[in-house]
Enzyme design. Structure first.
Site, PDB file in Angstrom:
ATOM      1  N   TRP A 104      11.858  11.211 -16.731  1.00 47.87           N
ATOM      2  CA  TRP A 104      11.795  11.242 -18.198  1.00 47.87           C
ATOM      3  C   TRP A 104      13.119  10.884 -18.844  1.00 47.87           C
ATOM      4  CZ3 TRP A 104       7.471  10.162 -20.064  1.00 47.87           C
ATOM      5  CH2 TRP A 104       6.296  10.575 -19.444  1.00 47.87           C
ATOM      6  N   ASP A 164      15.686  17.200 -24.570  1.00 50.01           N
ATOM      7  CA  ASP A 164      14.237  17.129 -24.387  1.00 50.01           C
ATOM      8  C   ASP A 164      13.830  18.366 -23.588  1.00 50.01           C
ATOM      9  OD1 ASP A 164      11.652  16.689 -23.584  1.00 50.01           O
ATOM     10  OD2 ASP A 164      12.001  14.690 -22.750  1.00 50.01           O
ATOM     11  N   LYS A 188       2.645  21.629 -22.808  1.00 51.79           N
ATOM     12  CA  LYS A 188       3.031  22.439 -21.649  1.00 51.79           C
ATOM     13  C   LYS A 188       2.872  23.920 -22.017  1.00 51.79           C
ATOM     14  CE  LYS A 188       4.765  18.713 -19.601  1.00 51.79           C
ATOM     15  NZ  LYS A 188       4.117  17.436 -19.723  1.00 51.79           N
TER      16      LYS A 188
END
Ligand code: PMP
Length: 375
Positions: free
Chosen positions: A113, A183, A207
């Site tokens: 990511w 992030d 999540k």
């Protein structure tokens, strides 16, 4: 109106270890199911309630209130509920903080990511890869001595938990003076965080917060106000802040379910600290099994950098992994396949996964290791 919960009960017979969208608390699912038919007190389905109603304004305000309380935020921060996922933040962040700047932003490359975030920033201005874990296959994170942060960088960007590789920073990076941008998509609200140390935090919901479709951005006001003036409205944090996160039609359902999760979270024993302790216990249980397996189950991440959220491991062969996943699925354990770019196995232990769920998985894994196919 009472809806039948039969079908839901049947589906919840499975254990959800998905990397995302991930498990949500069962009681939240039941409330969401009820709200599809009728939101208590409104006489209407959540899917047909207007975003300009007083009801929805209250939903947004209460969601933001819970987030502010969970993060202990001062007035100096805005909490925004945006769309476009964490991926849009890969672009919105440099548009606001990097465009027109001469010094490069520092990006820490720790996995899939963060490696996606960096090229998006390069479209907006100079970027430096402060550290790159790819030559080592993203199996460990840098220590502080390896991070030669630029004190004049417009910001430092990193990913607190690399969801794909299962690597998590158990500390805050960088130094005061350089704005931190993080992030936190896959570990936000899984443990207490001192948000005041960050200029900007972003986390998509799917999540620990709720369903896909909404992304939380926590941004320091002065950082927001220093952004270029000519950004497209939808990509301008200020515009969203000014409109209280209802600039255009937001994902009403996703935000409503996020509110239900926030209420659930605030009702958890011991608060966020209690949630973190249970998450640590879950992770310790599963890593303990891997470590005691005599090399049969092999954790991917270096010991100090193991994620409490995503436990990533391999088996002695790809064939055994395939058989493991097949038998796990048949035994009711879902979402265990590793990310498509990496293979292997990944058990995601988000907040709604219980210690009992993890104990059941561990029992299955021990049995699998003892089975004739595994020898
Ligand atoms: N960052 C992290 C840490 C992620 O785990 C993900 C997706 N799982 C993303 C960014 C991309 O998020 P989205 O699909 O919401 O754009």
């Amino acid at each position: 109106m009472t809806a039948s919960t039969g079908a839901l009960t049947d589906r919840r017979g499975r254990y959800n270890f998905s990397g995302g969208p991930g498990a949500l608390p069962e009681e939240v699912l039941r409330e969401a199911q009820q709200a599809i038919v009728e939101v208590p007190g409104t006489g209407l389905s959540v899917l047909g309630l207007g975003h300009r109603t007083a009801w929805f304004r209250d939903v947004v305000d209460e969601t933001v209130h819970h987030l502010r309380c969970l993060l202990n935020l001062s007035d100096g921060y805005e909490v925004l509920l945006l769309q476009g996922g964490a991926s849009l933040q890969f672009s919105m962040v440099p548009m606001a903080l990097l465009r027109g700047r001469e010094q490069p932003a520092d990006y820490v490359l720790t996995g899939y990511w963060s490696a996606k975030a960096l090229p998006e920033a390069q479209r907006e201005g100079p970027v430096r890869a402060l550290w790159d874990g790819s030559p080592a296959g993203y199996t460990r994170l840098p220590n502080d001595g390896e991070l030669d942060c630029n004190p004049r960088a417009p910001y430092l960007h990193y990913v607190s938990n690399e969801t794909v590789e299962g690597l998590q920073f158990h500390r805050v990076l960088g130094f005061e003076g350089v704005p931190r941008v993080c992030d936190m998509s896959s570990d936000f609200l899984s443990t207490p965080v001192d948000a005041t140390r960050f200029a900007l935090i972003y986390a998509h919901a799917q999540k620990n917060l709720g369903p896909a479709g909404v992304t939380v951005v926590v941004i320091r006001r002065e950082v927001m106000d220093a952004a270029p003036a000519d950004l497209p409205a939808m990509l301008d944090y200020r515009r969203h802040a000014h409109m209280g996160s209802i600039y255009n039609t937001p994902p009403v359902f996703a935000i409503y379910v996020t509110l239900l999760v926030m209420r659930w979270l605030r009702g958890q024993p011991g608060g966020l600290r209690g949630v973190a302790e249970r998450n640590e216990a879950k992770a310790a249980r599963l890593y303990g099994l891997l470590d005691a397996s005599g090399g049969f189950y092999r954790p991917r991440a270096a010991l100090a950098d193991r994620s409490h959220m995503n436990v990533v491991f391999t088996l002695p062969s790809v064939e055994l992994e395939r058989e493991f996943l097949r038998r796990a699925e048949a035994a009711g354990f879902s979402g265990l396949e590793g990310h498509r770019t990496l293979g292997g196995v990944r058990a995601s232990l988000y907040n709604a996964v219980t210690l009992d769920d993890v104990a059941a998985l561990c029992a299955f894994m021990q049995e699998f290791q003892r089975s004739p196919e595994a020898r």
